[in-house]
Design a protein around this motif. Structure first.
Motif, PDB file in Angstrom:
ATOM      1  N   ASP A  67      22.430  12.117 -17.905  1.00  0.00           N
ATOM      2  CA  ASP A  67      22.377  10.882 -17.115  1.00  0.00           C
ATOM      3  C   ASP A  67      23.285  10.992 -15.902  1.00  0.00           C
ATOM      4  O   ASP A  67      22.885  10.671 -14.783  1.00  0.00           O
ATOM      5  CB  ASP A  67      22.790   9.674 -17.960  1.00  0.00           C
ATOM      6  N   GLU A  68      24.510  11.439 -16.119  1.00  0.00           N
ATOM      7  CA  GLU A  68      25.467  11.581 -15.017  1.00  0.00           C
ATOM      8  C   GLU A  68      25.014  12.647 -14.020  1.00  0.00           C
ATOM      9  O   GLU A  68      25.122  12.470 -12.812  1.00  0.00           O
ATOM     10  CB  GLU A  68      26.850  11.920 -15.560  1.00  0.00           C
ATOM     11  N   ARG A  69      24.499  13.755 -14.537  1.00  0.00           N
ATOM     12  CA  ARG A  69      24.031  14.844 -13.668  1.00  0.00           C
ATOM     13  C   ARG A  69      22.853  14.385 -12.814  1.00  0.00           C
ATOM     14  O   ARG A  69      22.809  14.645 -11.600  1.00  0.00           O
ATOM     15  CB  ARG A  69      23.623  16.048 -14.516  1.00  0.00           C
ATOM     16  N   LEU A  70      21.911  13.668 -13.416  1.00  0.00           N
ATOM     17  CA  LEU A  70      20.744  13.198 -12.663  1.00  0.00           C
ATOM     18  C   LEU A  70      21.152  12.206 -11.578  1.00  0.00           C
ATOM     19  O   LEU A  70      20.615  12.237 -10.468  1.00  0.00           O
ATOM     20  CB  LEU A  70      19.720  12.572 -13.613  1.00  0.00           C
ATOM     21  N   GLU A  71      22.116  11.341 -11.886  1.00  0.00           N
ATOM     22  CA  GLU A  71      22.592  10.409 -10.861  1.00  0.00           C
ATOM     23  C   GLU A  71      23.244  11.175  -9.712  1.00  0.00           C
ATOM     24  O   GLU A  71      23.013  10.864  -8.538  1.00  0.00           O
ATOM     25  CB  GLU A  71      23.577   9.404 -11.458  1.00  0.00           C
ATOM     26  N   SER A  72      24.035  12.202 -10.033  1.00  0.00           N
ATOM     27  CA  SER A  72      24.666  13.016  -8.988  1.00  0.00           C
ATOM     28  C   SER A  72      23.622  13.749  -8.157  1.00  0.00           C
ATOM     29  O   SER A  72      23.726  13.811  -6.920  1.00  0.00           O
ATOM     30  CB  SER A  72      25.625  14.035  -9.605  1.00  0.00           C
ATOM     31  N   GLU A  73      22.600  14.307  -8.809  1.00  0.00           N
ATOM     32  CA  GLU A  73      21.535  14.991  -8.086  1.00  0.00           C
ATOM     33  C   GLU A  73      20.788  14.021  -7.181  1.00  0.00           C
ATOM     34  O   GLU A  73      20.437  14.364  -6.043  1.00  0.00           O
ATOM     35  CB  GLU A  73      20.559  15.656  -9.058  1.00  0.00           C
ATOM     36  N   PHE A  74      20.542  12.816  -7.676  1.00  0.00           N
ATOM     37  CA  PHE A  74      19.871  11.805  -6.861  1.00  0.00           C
ATOM     38  C   PHE A  74      20.691  11.477  -5.620  1.00  0.00           C
ATOM     39  O   PHE A  74      20.159  11.444  -4.508  1.00  0.00           O
ATOM     40  CB  PHE A  74      19.625  10.535  -7.683  1.00  0.00           C
ATOM     41  N   LEU A  75      21.988  11.231  -5.803  1.00  0.00           N
ATOM     42  CA  LEU A  75      22.836  10.882  -4.664  1.00  0.00           C
ATOM     43  C   LEU A  75      22.895  12.018  -3.643  1.00  0.00           C
ATOM     44  O   LEU A  75      22.841  11.784  -2.439  1.00  0.00           O
ATOM     45  CB  LEU A  75      24.237  10.504  -5.144  1.00  0.00           C
ATOM     46  N   ALA A  76      22.990  13.258  -4.126  1.00  0.00           N
ATOM     47  CA  ALA A  76      23.029  14.405  -3.219  1.00  0.00           C
ATOM     48  C   ALA A  76      21.707  14.537  -2.458  1.00  0.00           C
ATOM     49  O   ALA A  76      21.698  14.784  -1.244  1.00  0.00           O
ATOM     50  CB  ALA A  76      23.324  15.679  -3.993  1.00  0.00           C
ATOM     51  N   THR A  77      20.587  14.349  -3.147  1.00  0.00           N
ATOM     52  CA  THR A  77      19.276  14.441  -2.506  1.00  0.00           C
ATOM     53  C   THR A  77      19.095  13.311  -1.496  1.00  0.00           C
ATOM     54  O   THR A  77      18.637  13.531  -0.379  1.00  0.00           O
ATOM     55  CB  THR A  77      18.149  14.378  -3.568  1.00  0.00           C
ATOM     56  N   ARG A  78      19.488  12.102  -1.883  1.00  0.00           N
ATOM     57  CA  ARG A  78      19.375  10.954  -0.979  1.00  0.00           C
ATOM     58  C   ARG A  78      20.215  11.159   0.282  1.00  0.00           C
ATOM     59  O   ARG A  78      19.749  10.939   1.397  1.00  0.00           O
ATOM     60  CB  ARG A  78      19.819   9.684  -1.702  1.00  0.00           C
ATOM     61  N   ASP A  79      21.455  11.623   0.088  1.00  0.00           N
ATOM     62  CA  ASP A  79      22.333  11.860   1.232  1.00  0.00           C
ATOM     63  C   ASP A  79      21.777  12.964   2.138  1.00  0.00           C
ATOM     64  O   ASP A  79      21.838  12.866   3.356  1.00  0.00           O
ATOM     65  CB  ASP A  79      23.746  12.212   0.764  1.00  0.00           C
ATOM     66  N   TRP A  80      21.225  14.011   1.528  1.00  0.00           N
ATOM     67  CA  TRP A  80      20.659  15.108   2.312  1.00  0.00           C
ATOM     68  C   TRP A  80      19.465  14.612   3.130  1.00  0.00           C
ATOM     69  O   TRP A  80      19.311  14.965   4.298  1.00  0.00           O
ATOM     70  CB  TRP A  80      20.245  16.251   1.384  1.00  0.00           C
ATOM     71  N   LEU A  81      18.602  13.777   2.519  1.00  0.00           N
ATOM     72  CA  LEU A  81      17.439  13.263   3.234  1.00  0.00           C
ATOM     73  C   LEU A  81      17.842  12.344   4.388  1.00  0.00           C
ATOM     74  O   LEU A  81      17.179  12.316   5.416  1.00  0.00           O
ATOM     75  CB  LEU A  81      16.517  12.512   2.275  1.00  0.00           C
ATOM     76  N   GLU A  82      18.932  11.599   4.215  1.00  0.00           N
ATOM     77  CA  GLU A  82      19.383  10.695   5.268  1.00  0.00           C
ATOM     78  C   GLU A  82      19.927  11.470   6.469  1.00  0.00           C
ATOM     79  O   GLU A  82      19.831  11.005   7.594  1.00  0.00           O
ATOM     80  CB  GLU A  82      20.452   9.734   4.738  1.00  0.00           C
ATOM     81  N   THR A  83      20.505  12.637   6.231  1.00  0.00           N
ATOM     82  CA  THR A  83      21.084  13.407   7.332  1.00  0.00           C
ATOM     83  C   THR A  83      20.067  14.363   7.961  1.00  0.00           C
ATOM     84  O   THR A  83      20.301  14.871   9.045  1.00  0.00           O
ATOM     85  CB  THR A  83      22.311  14.213   6.872  1.00  0.00           C
ATOM     86  N   ALA A  84      18.980  14.639   7.259  1.00  0.00           N
ATOM     87  CA  ALA A  84      17.972  15.594   7.775  1.00  0.00           C
ATOM     88  C   ALA A  84      17.114  14.986   8.850  1.00  0.00           C
ATOM     89  O   ALA A  84      16.993  13.883   9.098  1.00  0.00           O
ATOM     90  CB  ALA A  84      17.091  16.090   6.626  1.00  0.00           C
TER      91      ALA A  84
END
Length: 84
Positions: A67-84
């Motif tokens: 659960d914690e890992r998936l939330e971290s992966e989501f946040l990293a993916t979301r942040d990456w998409l916002e900066t791309a």
């Protein structure tokens, strides 16, 4: 939002259904009870197979660490998409 991940070493997708950042504690005055407690973030998702179909059998393999890992992966993916 969907992103690729793994559960128990099996490739799959995570579909985020809802996410809320949560709020920090808020002090509203000087008295002992003049504060609102913090609210933790809320993260709701479902696990999909590689073809995008719900995979309840994979969800049963999830642990609290996942659960914690998936939330971290989501946040990293979301942040990456916002900066791309």
């Amino acid at each position: 939002m969907k992103f690729p991940t793994r559960v128990a070493g099996i490739p799959c997708q995570c579909e985020v259904l809802a996410y809320s950042e949560g709020t920090p504690m808020r002090i509203t005055g000087w008295g002992f009870g003049d504060a609102e407690p913090p609210e933790p973030p809320e993260f709701e998702y479902q696990i999909l197979d590689q073809r995008g179909r719900p995979a309840a059998w994979l969800e049963r393999k999830l642990s609290d660490d996942d659960d914690e890992r998936l939330e971290s992966e989501f946040l990293a993916t979301r942040d990456w998409l916002e900066t791309a």
